[in-house]
Motif scaffolding. Structure first.
Motif, PDB file in Angstrom:
ATOM      1  N   HIS A  45       0.839  -1.199   0.000  1.00 32.56           N
ATOM      2  CA  HIS A  45       0.000   0.000   0.000  1.00 32.56           C
ATOM      3  C   HIS A  45       0.878   1.254   0.000  1.00 32.56           C
ATOM      4  O   HIS A  45       2.086   1.180   0.242  1.00 32.56           O
ATOM      5  CB  HIS A  45      -0.942   0.027   1.210  1.00 32.56           C
ATOM      6  N   GLY A  46       0.229   2.379  -0.283  1.00 29.59           N
ATOM      7  CA  GLY A  46       0.925   3.660  -0.197  1.00 29.59           C
ATOM      8  C   GLY A  46       0.118   4.588   0.690  1.00 29.59           C
ATOM      9  O   GLY A  46      -1.113   4.462   0.787  1.00 29.59           O
TER      10      GLY A  46
ATOM     11  N   THR B 135       5.578   4.488   0.186  1.00 29.13           N
ATOM     12  CA  THR B 135       5.031   3.227  -0.330  1.00 29.13           C
ATOM     13  C   THR B 135       5.610   2.083   0.492  1.00 29.13           C
ATOM     14  O   THR B 135       6.787   2.128   0.873  1.00 29.13           O
ATOM     15  CB  THR B 135       5.434   3.081  -1.816  1.00 29.13           C
ATOM     16  N   TRP B 136       4.783   1.077   0.784  1.00 25.48           N
ATOM     17  CA  TRP B 136       5.243  -0.117   1.486  1.00 25.48           C
ATOM     18  C   TRP B 136       5.147  -1.307   0.543  1.00 25.48           C
ATOM     19  O   TRP B 136       4.099  -1.477  -0.114  1.00 25.48           O
ATOM     20  CB  TRP B 136       4.366  -0.393   2.718  1.00 25.48           C
ATOM     21  N   ASP B 137       6.208  -2.103   0.444  1.00 27.96           N
ATOM     22  CA  ASP B 137       6.104  -3.298  -0.397  1.00 27.96           C
ATOM     23  C   ASP B 137       5.627  -4.477   0.457  1.00 27.96           C
ATOM     24  O   ASP B 137       5.457  -4.357   1.671  1.00 27.96           O
ATOM     25  CB  ASP B 137       7.420  -3.568  -1.147  1.00 27.96           C
TER      26      ASP B 137
ATOM     27  N   ASN C  79       9.726   0.010   3.586  1.00 30.40           N
ATOM     28  CA  ASN C  79       9.054   1.299   3.469  1.00 30.40           C
ATOM     29  C   ASN C  79       9.950   2.251   2.677  1.00 30.40           C
ATOM     30  O   ASN C  79      11.145   2.348   2.931  1.00 30.40           O
ATOM     31  CB  ASN C  79       8.804   1.813   4.905  1.00 30.40           C
ATOM     32  N   TYR C  80       9.373   2.891   1.681  1.00 27.21           N
ATOM     33  CA  TYR C  80      10.147   3.780   0.802  1.00 27.21           C
ATOM     34  C   TYR C  80       9.551   5.186   0.794  1.00 27.21           C
ATOM     35  O   TYR C  80       8.326   5.327   0.745  1.00 27.21           O
ATOM     36  CB  TYR C  80      10.090   3.290  -0.647  1.00 27.21           C
TER      37      TYR C  80
ATOM     38  N   TYR D 200      -0.288   9.555  -1.664  1.00 29.31           N
ATOM     39  CA  TYR D 200      -1.133   8.364  -1.844  1.00 29.31           C
ATOM     40  C   TYR D 200      -2.270   8.365  -0.834  1.00 29.31           C
ATOM     41  O   TYR D 200      -2.114   8.818   0.312  1.00 29.31           O
ATOM     42  CB  TYR D 200      -0.307   7.094  -1.647  1.00 29.31           C
ATOM     43  N   ALA D 201      -3.397   7.811  -1.259  1.00 32.00           N
ATOM     44  CA  ALA D 201      -4.551   7.604  -0.378  1.00 32.00           C
ATOM     45  C   ALA D 201      -4.882   8.866   0.415  1.00 32.00           C
ATOM     46  O   ALA D 201      -5.041   8.821   1.638  1.00 32.00           O
ATOM     47  CB  ALA D 201      -4.285   6.414   0.561  1.00 32.00           C
ATOM     48  N   ASP D 202      -4.983   9.955  -0.276  1.00 34.37           N
ATOM     49  CA  ASP D 202      -5.308  11.221   0.382  1.00 34.37           C
ATOM     50  C   ASP D 202      -6.745  11.148   0.916  1.00 34.37           C
ATOM     51  O   ASP D 202      -7.681  10.865   0.173  1.00 34.37           O
ATOM     52  CB  ASP D 202      -5.173  12.366  -0.626  1.00 34.37           C
TER      53      ASP D 202
END
Ligand code: PMP
Length: 450
Positions: free
Chosen positions: A44-45, A50-52, A57-58, A72-74
């Protein structure tokens, strides 16, 4: 030698092995394949991160190639999208919200006198070119080296820079992006190097009467954010007017990002037709073809065809309404541009401390990083930078928790959430410092081996 960073990709690697049996290269877009053991699958982001599926976690500077302008996912945009879901999707009929969003776009972008929606950047640019052809009754068109305008056949022509020698006085060959693109189209496509005024004038003198359109990305979102000079775009505007050619400013990446009225607002140039996509709906699929009223009125029965089953989908449209409201009415764009400034300054400090010559191009909201004294002003000049240093640094950055494009031709994208989360900057700069040192080690070791 410093130890190499370690990142566990066990789950992504296993997913790849399963996925590749069903999906070509194990992915749904060829550029998402980063090698059998380095292709990552997202869990998810959220915000600028972003998490793979392995839990890595990036801090993410690709942002899906730009759409996640807020992050992401605002929560604000997602709540609007949910309201859009209640409307019911698509009806092969229109809804009231189309006008609300169109009016917002016209308010933000004066050239957008009339507006039509599409689903992707490709669709919008395809519609723009068709519109230009319908309006002018001509078929050929002019592209600028380093530009990218989507996946339709007419746009899939580029200058083959990989096989062009720096300093050569011969032009690079015009080649298709890949197989499956009919060669018959080639005779309609022309290409000219960015920021070369004489070549542009010459091109119009020779072929201007046959051009339906000139397509330009004044900030090359697919080529290191190389910038057209304002005078170059003004010359393009003059020549298009003189020869009756439609100037299409493709703002699929720059639109609602580098400013409320896009790069055309920054440069003060009014196109006949313009396209937007990525940032319009913070990642929900929606794009825009817009422009001069008399030109846009060609979208009619007996005129240029435009439409599509999913056009102006209620979820995307509601997301766009809220995303554009935020971009228009709040300081979101300043927040993310300011973040970009701080990031560039922080990276420069690290690079300067090591005597590494570098420069940036583009805009703080989408910038290119070059290992050369001055940023290139066209695609040919990109060859003067040490992109092998960039490529290696990007490789290490992935291991260190930063997502950037592996290829130096893709700019770094900022989102509002980066600017609102102080840890994004500190985590990034820490990783950049480590990645730069590892890259230096790598090239030192290679030099010793040679
Ligand atoms: N035009 C430009 C300037 C783009 O950057 C892109 C996508 N990167 C496109 C068109 C095509 O957009 P899409 O990928 O949404 O089809």
């Amino acid at each position: 030698m410093r130890p190499l960073p370690r990142r566990t990709l066990t789950k992504s690697n296993a997913q790849f092995q399963r996925a590749v049996k069903k999906l070509p290269l194990g992915v749904s877009s060829t550029f998402r394949y980063w090698g059998d053991d380095r292709t990552i699958y997202v869990d998810h982001g959220k915000g600028g991160r972003t998490w793979d599926i392995d839990g890595n976690n990036y801090v993410d500077y690709r942002l899906g190639y730009g759409p996640a302008i807020l992050g992401y996912a605002d929560d604000r945009v997602d709540a609007a999208a949910r309201r859009g879901m209640e409307v019911g999707g698509v009806f092969a009929l229109s809804t009231e919200r189309e006008l609300i969003v169109a009016e917002r776009i016209s308010k933000m972008v004066p050239a957008a006198e009339l507006v039509r929606f599409s689903n992707s950047g490709t669709e919008a640019v395809m519609a723009a070119l068709r519109l230009a052809r319908a309006y002018t009754g001509r078929e050929s068109y002019l592209l600028v080296e380093g530009g990218y305008h989507g996946l339709f056949d007419a746009a899939m022509w580029m200058s083959n820079m990989d096989e062009w020698e720096l300093g050569s006085n011969r032009d690079p060959d015009l080649v298709p992006y890949g197989k499956g693109i009919p060669h018959t189209i080639k005779k309609l496509a022309h290409i000219t190097p960015m920021n070369d005024f004489e070549r542009l004038e010459d091109m119009f003198r020779k072929h201007g009467d046959s051009f339906a359109a000139m397509l330009i990305e004044p900030i090359q979102g697919n080529c290191c954010s190389i910038m057209a000079s304002p005078d170059y775009v003004k010359l393009a505007r003059e020549l298009c007017t003189k020869y009756g050619v439609m100037l299409i400013i493709d703002e699929v990446k720059s639109g609602f990002r580098v400013g409320k009225s896009g790069i055309q607002g920054v440069l003060g140039v009014t196109p006949d037709i313009t396209t937007f996509a990525k940032a319009v709906g913070n990642g929900y699929p929606i794009s825009v073809v817009a422009g001069r009223e008399d030109v846009m009125r060609m979208f009619r029965y007996g005129g240029a065809s435009h439409g599509g089953t999913y056009t102006a989908h209620s979820v995307s449209l509601a997301a766009a309404e809220e995303c554009l409201r935020i971009l228009d009415e709040t300081p979101a764009l300043e927040t993310l541009a300011n973040y970009g400034e701080r990031l560039m300054a922080g990276m420069s400090e690290i690079l300067n401390a090591r005597g590494i010559v570098h420069s940036y191009s583009g805009h703080p909201s989408m910038f290119g990083l070059f290992f050369a004294e001055t940023p290139p002003d066209n695609y040919r000049a990109w060859k003067t930078s040490d992109y092998s240093f960039y490529d290696k640094m990007a490789y290490f950055l992935h291991d260190l928790g930063i997502i950037v494009e592996p290829d130096s031709r893709e700019p770094w994208f900022m989102c509002e959430a980066h600017g609102l989360d102080a840890t994004c900057l500190t985590d990034t700069l820490k990783a950049v410092e480590a990645a730069v040192d590892l890259t230096l080690d790598h090239f030192e070791a290679e030099a010793k081996r040679a």
